[in-house]
Structures are given as C-alpha cells and as structure tokens.
Design an enzyme around this catalytic site. Structure first.
Site, short mmCIF file in Angstrom:
data_model
loop_
_atom_site.label_atom_id
_atom_site.label_comp_id
_atom_site.label_asym_id
_atom_site.label_seq_id
_atom_site.Cartn_x
_atom_site.Cartn_y
_atom_site.Cartn_z
N ASP A 310 48.09 -72.99 -20.83
CA ASP A 310 48.55 -71.84 -21.61
C ASP A 310 50.07 -71.82 -21.56
O ASP A 310 50.67 -71.68 -20.48
CB ASP A 310 47.95 -70.56 -21.01
CG ASP A 310 48.34 -69.31 -21.79
OD1 ASP A 310 49.08 -69.42 -22.79
OD2 ASP A 310 47.91 -68.22 -21.38
N GLU A 312 52.97 -69.97 -21.76
CA GLU A 312 53.60 -68.66 -21.72
C GLU A 312 54.38 -68.51 -20.42
O GLU A 312 54.08 -69.16 -19.42
CB GLU A 312 52.57 -67.53 -21.80
CG GLU A 312 51.74 -67.51 -23.07
CD GLU A 312 50.78 -66.33 -23.09
OE1 GLU A 312 51.21 -65.22 -23.43
OE2 GLU A 312 49.60 -66.54 -22.75
#
Length: 475
Positions: A310, A312
């Site tokens: 992911d 982020e």
C-alpha cells in the site's frame, strides 16, 4: 523582392553545404572497412518459448482441490513456421537445482509418476501457425504433504532444427504445486469471484464468522493490516517493522493465523510505508531486493501466503542513499517484481493507489506485470477490473471495494461483478460490533456463490482465540 533574395540565399547555402558534405565524405571514406553486423543477429531465427496454456505464464501456482488437475503446456514461436515443425515436452528434474538457486528456494520435485502428457508430450506446429500445445495431467496420492509446495519443471526437447531456444528460461515452464484437498473450506469454485478482506487491528479469526449456508467460508484472502517498511539506520537497509498488533499475531501464529490457513484461507500480510525515508515506491533495485528477501523469510518463518503493498504515508527519501530512489511507479513495480522473484509460490498483491499500480510501469527487466502481481484490490470508488494494466486481466483485479467502518463503497453487487468479469471484491475492517450492517451489505454473495451468508453466531475478541457467542457476548 525580399522573397527572391531569400530563395537565392537559401539555394547558395544549400549548394555550399553540399560541397562541404562531399568534401567531408571524401576525407573520411574508408575502403573495405568491416561492417558491424551484430544488430542483424537473430533476425532470421524463429525463437521458441514454453508457457502454460491457460495463464500464458512460465511460472504457475497450481492448487489441487481435486484428485486430478489438467492444464495445457504450450510452445509459441516468434513468427509463423514456414513448414510443419515439432518439439516435445518432458519433466526436467535437473532444472530444479537451477531454479532453486536463482530464487533461493528449496522446492522438492513433484512425483513424476503422478504426471502424464497427452501424446507423450509431442508438439507439432503446423505451417503458417505460431504455436502448439498438449495437455498435462497432474494427479494426487496419499504421499503428498498438505500445504507443501512442490515444483514441476517442464522443458522443451527434441526441438526441430528450424526452432531456436535462446536460453534455459525460454525453454522451461515450471509449476509450483500445493495439495489443498484437505484445506478446501474456502474453495468455492475455480472460476468464481473471490474475496479479499483487511482486518485493521481486529482479531483475524473473525473471518470464521463469515460462513455460507453451504458450509464454505466467505473470505478467500485475509490481510492483517498492516506491517510497515522502515529504515534500519544501524544496518543501513530497509526492513520489515511490525507494530504491536502485527507482532502479537505473528508471535501467536498458531492461534490466530494458522486456523484460518488450515481451512484454506490465505494470509497475506499488509505492508504500508511509515513516515521515514523508506517507502514501498522509493526503493532502489538493491533496496527492493533486500526488502523482498526479508519479506520472503517472514512468509517462510510464519507460514504466510504473501504480502500486499500500500503506497501511503512515506517520508522524504534520501537521494544520497544507495538503497533508495526518487518515488516513482517504476520503483513500486520493481518492489513487486523482486518480491515475486524472492517467493515465486506466494501472493504479491497491491492496493491500487498512487504509484503502486500504474499503466506507466507494467514491465520490469523485460518481464510483464502478470508475472509479478497476482491480485489488484481497488481503492474505494475505483474499479481496476474495468481497465487492467499491461497483460493483467479483470480476473486478477477487484471490481468493488467496501469500507465497513465509514460505510463507503456501497453494497455488494454480485451480478455486476460477474457481468464485467471481475475476479475479486474487497472489504476493509469488518468489526463484530458492526456485524449487522456488514452482513446486510454482503447479502448479495448468494448471486456469486449460489448460497447466502449464514447469520453470525460467533465472534472473537482482540488477542483472544476463544469463540464467543454473537451477539450475546458482545458486551
């Protein structure tokens, strides 16, 4: 008048330039100079390569839920054959050593007596065609160890003289085989839409609350969310950092993760950037190799099924650090590629956000994206199955993502997923205190699997493997 002078001047310049060029050419002319013909090497060759006929991949994971599995193995050519040409496929046990050394794995050979080829594995490519394939049948018996990965290397041999096999990889196809016959509580069919769920700080045993009336478990993949990629200043390398939630699950792996795996659910560790100089989209080639190897060791040590990246919350990278690079789609793709290289029998999944999944980076070192990403789960409101990148198809991508705490992503739309060919749907953070709404939103699983969800009867409290009665014990 000005136009006349302009044209006249231009012609003089061209004439003068032509004389200069001729003079220069005359000065540099070398007679009988050897010509470099390396650029033309191979243009007349017809290159052959071996792939699985269903997936078109050279490395394939096969999970055996029945006693017999049949696929096809295919030889393709770089151009049409001018005349009928031929080859044969065989089991190449010796190649397994090469494969294990390259990937730093220790797979054992799948028993050869359980494998058979149609027509003895002979391949005949007709004139004016570019491929031929034959069936391969893989059987099971009582000697196989459940949930163990075996390798079956297939090689091209007896290739006719008009076909060129450029290297070992081109001439081989490998099957990584697992006996899942006793681990089939999650298996709902070969071609159904599958399900992926993130448990965010919640006991992942709560996946056992989600059971269809036919006895099958709903969630195919459970991802504890999330471990982090961090920087080890002393060792000067990226490393996998586990917060208290993840570390507790790993320390108590047999209580909280393996019961799911023993029923066929895959455990894929979520991996998120953590605000320091590292990030899943800003590792150099060497940095990606190092992190991928460590993740592979975690998966081996704790018997996990892979990782999900992911993109982020990363911090600013250090341009002077050789393990790091400027954040980019190419760096994110490189991490996925190196991870698949380090653990070819495991799942490499991505959360389709920012640089982690992009049309800008679908090939790494000449290898296409389908070879190093297995699952793409979409962000809320995003449907990657509609426009899969590179050679991925809708079957590797989710068509719907539902956030169960905030309520985004809508209710499950089973028929839409089927109609558009989506391979997956995703859910995020189903918590027992919110089961009423979660189960309502999932009611259309009947359309996907022909069986509705049972109302929940059990749930699991944090850090507790005891099944509690739902809803009586919620308070």
């Amino acid at each position: 008048m000005k136009q006349k002078y302009l044209i006249t001047g231009l012609m003089v310049a061209i004439f003068a330039g032509g004389i200069t060029c001729l003079t220069s050419c005359d000065d540099d002319l070398v007679i009988n100079k050897a010509i470099d013909e390396s650029a033309y090497t191979g243009i007349y060759e017809n290159n052959g390569y071996l792939r699985d006929g269903k997936s078109n991949l050279s490395s394939n994971v096969v999970e055996l839920y029945k006693d017999t599995y049949t696929t096809s193995v295919k030889m393709s050519l770089s151009k049409m054959a001018s005349t009928s040409t031929f080859a044969q496929v065989i089991i190449d046990a010796d190649y397994l050593d090469t494969y294990n050394k390259e990937h730093e794995t220790d797979f054992e050979l799948y028993p050869a007596h359980l494998v058979s080829f149609k027509n003895d594995g002979k391949l005949i490519v007709d004139a004016q065609t570019k491929s031929a394939q034959t069936d391969i049948t893989i059987q099971t018996d009582g000697t196989l160890k459940e949930d163990k990965t075996y390798a079956l290397p297939i090689a091209l041999t007896h290739v006719s003289s008009d076909i060129t096999i450029k290297d070992e990889k081109a001439g081989h196809c490998i099957y990584l085989i697992k006996d899942m016959r006793k681990l089939g509580n999650t298996y709902k069919g070969e071609d159904v839409v599958k399900s992926f769920v993130f448990f965010d700080g919640t006991n992942p045993l709560n996946a056992l609350s989600f059971q269809l009336e036919n006895g099958k478990l709903l969630w195919d993949v459970v991802s504890p969310f999330a471990a982090n990629i961090n920087w080890d200043a002393q060792a000067q390398r990226p490393y996998l950092k586990c917060n208290a939630y993840i570390q507790y699950l790993l320390d108590n792996n047999e209580k909280f993760l393996q019961p799911l795996r023993k029923r066929g659910t895959k455990i894929v560790l979520g991996i998120l950037s953590n605000g320091d100089i590292t990030g899943v989209a800003q590792l150099s080639k060497q940095g990606a190799k190092d992190f991928a190897r460590e993740l592979a060791q975690y998966c081996k040590a704790y018997n996990l099924d892979g990782g999900c990246f992911d993109d982020e919350y990363e911090g600013a990278y250090d341009p002077n650090n050789p393990a790091l690079t400027e954040p980019s789609e190419e760096a994110a793709a490189r991490l996925c590629y190196e991870t698949k290289q380090a653990m070819p029998d495991k799942i490499v999944a991505v959360y389709a956000l920012r640089r982690m999944y992009s049309s800008k980076a679908t090939v790494v070192d000449g290898v296409t994206i389908k070879n190093w990403i297995d699952i793409v789960v979409g962000d809320y409101g995003r449907d990657p199955s509609q426009v899969p990148y590179g050679d991925l198809t809708s079957k590797e991508c989710s068509g719907q993502s539902m956030e169960f705490v905030r309520g985004t992503g809508g209710d499950l739309q089973g028929q839409r997923l089927i109609n558009q060919g989506s391979g997956w749907f995703m859910g995020f953070s189903p918590k027992p205190e919110n089961y009423g709404n979660v189960f309502r939103r999932l009611s259309d699983v009947r359309t996907l699997y022909g069986s509705p969800l049972q109302a929940p009867t059990v749930f699991y409290k944090d850090n507790d493997a005891t099944p509690y009665q739902y809803p009586d014990d919620l308070q």
